[in-house]
Design a protein around this motif. Structure first.
Motif, mmCIF file in Angstrom:
data_model
loop_
_atom_site.group_PDB
_atom_site.id
_atom_site.type_symbol
_atom_site.label_atom_id
_atom_site.label_comp_id
_atom_site.label_asym_id
_atom_site.label_seq_id
_atom_site.Cartn_x
_atom_site.Cartn_y
_atom_site.Cartn_z
ATOM 1 N N GLN A 156 23.955 27.096 19.887
ATOM 2 C CA GLN A 156 24.063 26.872 21.332
ATOM 3 C C GLN A 156 24.973 25.678 21.613
ATOM 4 O O GLN A 156 25.808 25.718 22.528
ATOM 5 N N ASP A 157 24.842 24.633 20.807
ATOM 6 C CA ASP A 157 25.679 23.438 20.994
ATOM 7 C C ASP A 157 27.151 23.758 20.744
ATOM 8 O O ASP A 157 28.032 23.302 21.483
ATOM 9 N N GLN A 160 28.425 25.702 23.793
ATOM 10 C CA GLN A 160 28.493 24.915 25.031
ATOM 11 C C GLN A 160 29.459 23.741 24.914
ATOM 12 O O GLN A 160 30.275 23.501 25.800
ATOM 13 N N SER A 161 29.381 22.993 23.802
ATOM 14 C CA SER A 161 30.181 21.783 23.686
ATOM 15 C C SER A 161 31.626 22.058 23.305
ATOM 16 O O SER A 161 32.530 21.330 23.703
ATOM 17 N N LYS A 166 27.941 28.162 29.316
ATOM 18 C CA LYS A 166 26.820 27.565 30.036
ATOM 19 C C LYS A 166 25.539 28.300 29.686
ATOM 20 O O LYS A 166 25.548 29.508 29.419
ATOM 21 N N TRP A 167 24.467 27.548 29.745
ATOM 22 C CA TRP A 167 23.152 28.124 29.434
ATOM 23 C C TRP A 167 22.670 28.973 30.597
ATOM 24 O O TRP A 167 22.679 28.525 31.749
ATOM 25 N N LEU A 178 23.992 32.977 26.854
ATOM 26 C CA LEU A 178 25.041 32.044 27.252
ATOM 27 C C LEU A 178 26.148 32.781 27.993
ATOM 28 O O LEU A 178 26.514 33.899 27.623
ATOM 29 N N CYS A 180 30.155 32.666 29.986
ATOM 30 C CA CYS A 180 31.456 31.997 30.049
ATOM 31 C C CYS A 180 32.137 32.289 31.383
ATOM 32 O O CYS A 180 33.272 31.869 31.622
#
Ligand SMILES: [Fe+2]
Length: 303
Positions: A156-157, A160-161, A166-167, A178, A180
């Motif tokens: 997940q990181d 996202q990172s 986005k969650w 997730l 986009c």
């Protein structure tokens, strides 16, 4: 230890394509064209490129040992060189390639953590020539691809990172969704110590009538559903699942949640929602989260 991250994430804006290795290239290509009504846009001795819509391809089939989701391509909404620089500065091995696919001279390739799947980032695909009115059967687009991961948090990181996702939702402590863009999910990951690889790939149908038309066509072609129709809680899509000739799980869905207000995380309200307003949340593991209409196929939620 926290994984390195770029100063700002890459702006992924769209799921572009998913690649499958198959030991029977012609059989799987026949399934995509005759059963799912995709258009074959290009072919080499060992590859077939298929699309349901405007983009050159949404599915790549490659001759080899059976392995789904060997690579996933994402369109980005920014300068490719700048994305390459930021990922490189953060310490990620990024390769810039010109030989990935027909008409795609510039693609960044990096490895997804833990799975080794190649992630491709590109500016835009060439057009396929396929128009919106060419077929009443064909799915409208590639919607999402779901995969197993040994661990949820680092995956997940990464999305996202690094890739700017986005969650949207999580079920229990093992299934994350997730996005986009405004579609509720383009990538979802199920944590598992027992399974690896792809969980399923999903194609969007316009509405229930379109889905029914396709399901009757599947029946004529002797493809039977393994689960559904039902309605998921997370994402609220009406779903059906069947298997392609290689045994890959294929979802056909409609009515996936749309998130209109990115800043506040609001979902477009719908009568089947249970939260008003609705925000991303962690769902309890129950029928409401998995299939609010009732039946469960244990094989498809095993992890
Ligand atoms: Fe799905």
């Amino acid at each position: 230890m926290t994984a390195p991250r770029p100063e700002t994430p890459v702006s992924v804006s769209k799921l572009g394509y998913v690649e499958f290795q198959t030991h029977d290239l012609d059989r799987l290509a026949d399934y995509y064209t005759r059963v799912l009504d995709f258009v074959e846009v290009d072919r080499t001795a060992d590859e077939v490129y298929l699309t349901p819509s405007f983009d050159h391809h949404a599915v790549v089939l490659r001759r080899g040992e059976h392995k789904p989701r060997t690579s996933v391509g994402y369109e980005i909404f920014e300068d490719l060189a700048d994305a390459e620089r930021r990922l490189g500065d953060a310490g990620y091995a990024v390769e810039r390639r010109s030989d990935i696919a027909p008409g795609m001279p510039d693609v960044l390739v990096l490895a997804e953590p833990m799975t080794g799947t190649d992630i491709h980032l590109f500016d835009q695909q060439p057009r396929s020539g396929v128009g919106p009115d060419d077929s009443t059967l064909r799915p409208t687009k590639l919607g999402h691809v779901a995969s197993f991961t040994p661990e949820l948090a680092p995956m997940q990181d990464f999305y996202q990172s690094l890739l700017g996702f986005k969650w949207s939702d999580t079920i229990g402590d093992f299934f994350v969704f997730l996005r986009c863009n405004s579609d509720h999910h383009a990538a979802n990951f199920m944590a598992s110590k027992s399974f690896s690889g792809m969980h399923h790939i999903a194609y969007e149908m316009r509405d229930l009538n379109h889905l029914q038309t396709m399901l009757d066509h599947l029946a004529h072609e002797d493809y039977r559903l393994e689960w559904g129709p039902g309605r998921h809680g997370a994402g609220h899509n009406i779903f059906t699942y069947h298997k392609d000739p290689d045994g890959n799980t294929i979802e056909l869905f409609t009515q996936l949640d749309i998130i209109h207000d990115e800043a506040k995380g609001y979902f477009e309200p719908r009568p089947w929602h249970t939260d008003f307003p609705q925000y991303p949340k962690t769902w309890e593991v129950d029928l409401v989260a998995v299939n609010s209409w009732g039946p469960i196929n244990p094989a498809l939620i095993e992890h």
